[in-house]
Enzyme design. Sequence first.
Site, PDB file in Angstrom:
ATOM      1  N   LYS A   4       0.848  -1.206   0.000  1.00  0.00           N
ATOM      2  CA  LYS A   4       0.000   0.000   0.000  1.00  0.00           C
ATOM      3  C   LYS A   4       0.880   1.251   0.000  1.00  0.00           C
ATOM      4  O   LYS A   4       0.620   2.216  -0.721  1.00  0.00           O
ATOM      5  CB  LYS A   4      -0.935  -0.025   1.222  1.00  0.00           C
ATOM      6  CG  LYS A   4      -2.007  -1.112   1.092  1.00  0.00           C
ATOM      7  CD  LYS A   4      -2.791  -1.391   2.370  1.00  0.00           C
ATOM      8  CE  LYS A   4      -3.720  -2.589   2.137  1.00  0.00           C
ATOM      9  NZ  LYS A   4      -4.492  -3.019   3.307  1.00  0.00           N
ATOM     10  N   GLN A  50      -4.708  -1.759   9.538  1.00  0.00           N
ATOM     11  CA  GLN A  50      -4.622  -3.072   8.883  1.00  0.00           C
ATOM     12  C   GLN A  50      -5.273  -4.152   9.750  1.00  0.00           C
ATOM     13  O   GLN A  50      -5.051  -4.224  10.951  1.00  0.00           O
ATOM     14  CB  GLN A  50      -3.143  -3.415   8.603  1.00  0.00           C
ATOM     15  CG  GLN A  50      -2.925  -4.697   7.832  1.00  0.00           C
ATOM     16  CD  GLN A  50      -3.455  -4.663   6.399  1.00  0.00           C
ATOM     17  OE1 GLN A  50      -3.623  -3.598   5.796  1.00  0.00           O
ATOM     18  NE2 GLN A  50      -3.748  -5.816   5.846  1.00  0.00           N
ATOM     19  N   ASP A  85     -11.031   2.608   4.139  1.00  0.00           N
ATOM     20  CA  ASP A  85     -11.377   1.185   4.030  1.00  0.00           C
ATOM     21  C   ASP A  85     -12.882   1.002   3.791  1.00  0.00           C
ATOM     22  O   ASP A  85     -13.313  -0.082   3.403  1.00  0.00           O
ATOM     23  CB  ASP A  85     -11.036   0.468   5.348  1.00  0.00           C
ATOM     24  CG  ASP A  85      -9.775  -0.367   5.237  1.00  0.00           C
ATOM     25  OD1 ASP A  85      -9.502  -0.874   4.134  1.00  0.00           O
ATOM     26  OD2 ASP A  85      -9.082  -0.504   6.262  1.00  0.00           O
TER      27      ASP A  85
HETATM   28  N1  GUN Z   1      -6.837  -7.034   5.756  1.00  0.00           N
HETATM   29  C1  GUN Z   1      -7.201  -7.745   4.656  1.00  0.00           C
HETATM   30  N2  GUN Z   1      -7.840  -6.950   3.771  1.00  0.00           N
HETATM   31  C2  GUN Z   1      -7.875  -5.716   4.315  1.00  0.00           C
HETATM   32  C3  GUN Z   1      -8.412  -4.473   3.871  1.00  0.00           C
HETATM   33  O1  GUN Z   1      -8.998  -4.327   2.799  1.00  0.00           O
HETATM   34  N3  GUN Z   1      -8.241  -3.434   4.735  1.00  0.00           N
HETATM   35  C4  GUN Z   1      -7.621  -3.562   5.935  1.00  0.00           C
HETATM   36  N4  GUN Z   1      -7.537  -2.489   6.696  1.00  0.00           N
HETATM   37  N5  GUN Z   1      -7.133  -4.694   6.382  1.00  0.00           N
HETATM   38  C5  GUN Z   1      -7.249  -5.765   5.554  1.00  0.00           C
END
Ligand code: GUN
Length: 290
Positions: free
Chosen positions: A53, A97, A120
């Site tokens: 990211k 996350q 998110d």
């Molecule tokens: N863990 C797995 N997929 C995601 C996501 O799309 N966002 C976040 N914050 N954590 C994740």
Amino acid sequence: MTASRLDGRLCASAVENSLKVEVQNCMDSGVNPHLAVVIVGDDPASHVYVNNKVKACERLGIISTHISLPSNTTESELVTEIERLNADASIHGILIQSPLPKHMDEEGITDLISPSKDVDGFHPVNLGRLVQGRTDGMLPCTPAGVIEMLKWANIETEGKNAVILGRSRIVGMPMSLLLAAKGCDSTVTITHSRTQNLAEVCKQADILVAAVGIPELVKKDWVKQGAVVVDVGINRVEDLSIERGWRLTGDVDPDVAEVASWLSPVPGGVGPMTIAMLMINTINAAKSTI
Ligand code: GUN
């Protein structure tokens, strides 16, 4: 039939190219989009996702602040961090996350992120808007990425039977809402661990989205000839034939390619799309402050 590759890397790179001008427009208005990514603990896979990211931000000229907290961080320390990020006007997006360590209430934490910075799309305000059929706001990145990939491949969704494996907050549930929403217009079935005759239900699908985290669960004989199959799973399985001793696999058996018309690979399918959608949400959050 050998399925065409629903190539998330290609699609994500097309999305990213279209975003460069958007970032420039923000900068011209005096706003440099800025994403804060918070990770708690030392789960190696989560660190890989977070690094990806951060790298995407670098490619697009989005500022990123990467906050890595130890696994013994208390919930109140994390809350303080979120409050600080909410209050910082130079930060447009906040991502915590998932998964958080077991001693933390992940949903309670999500509730604390300012909805306008919730890139998110997991805050009840943003998910609530989606339930209302309002798809113009902050959408959860993985399901939004799947929709973008279907559009990119010119796959018709209107009136199609879509079957979703999994009812998670992050993927399955918002995926079903997006596919059923006006504009996509699919007829949606959500399946889960208590679903009876799962294979037969899957076999009715024109569009099958697997998001359960069970390696290669979906078999060739679960899939209708010509169905579109999207594999959201990303599972580490032991493989002693390769040096590192493990490989990544999805929730779909690779043999499904013999019957499907389209199949998304793992890796290189949905993963890059999740990141591309995160970049869109971050830019939109920045734009909304101009
Ligand atoms: N863990 C797995 N997929 C995601 C996501 O799309 N966002 C976040 N914050 N954590 C994740």
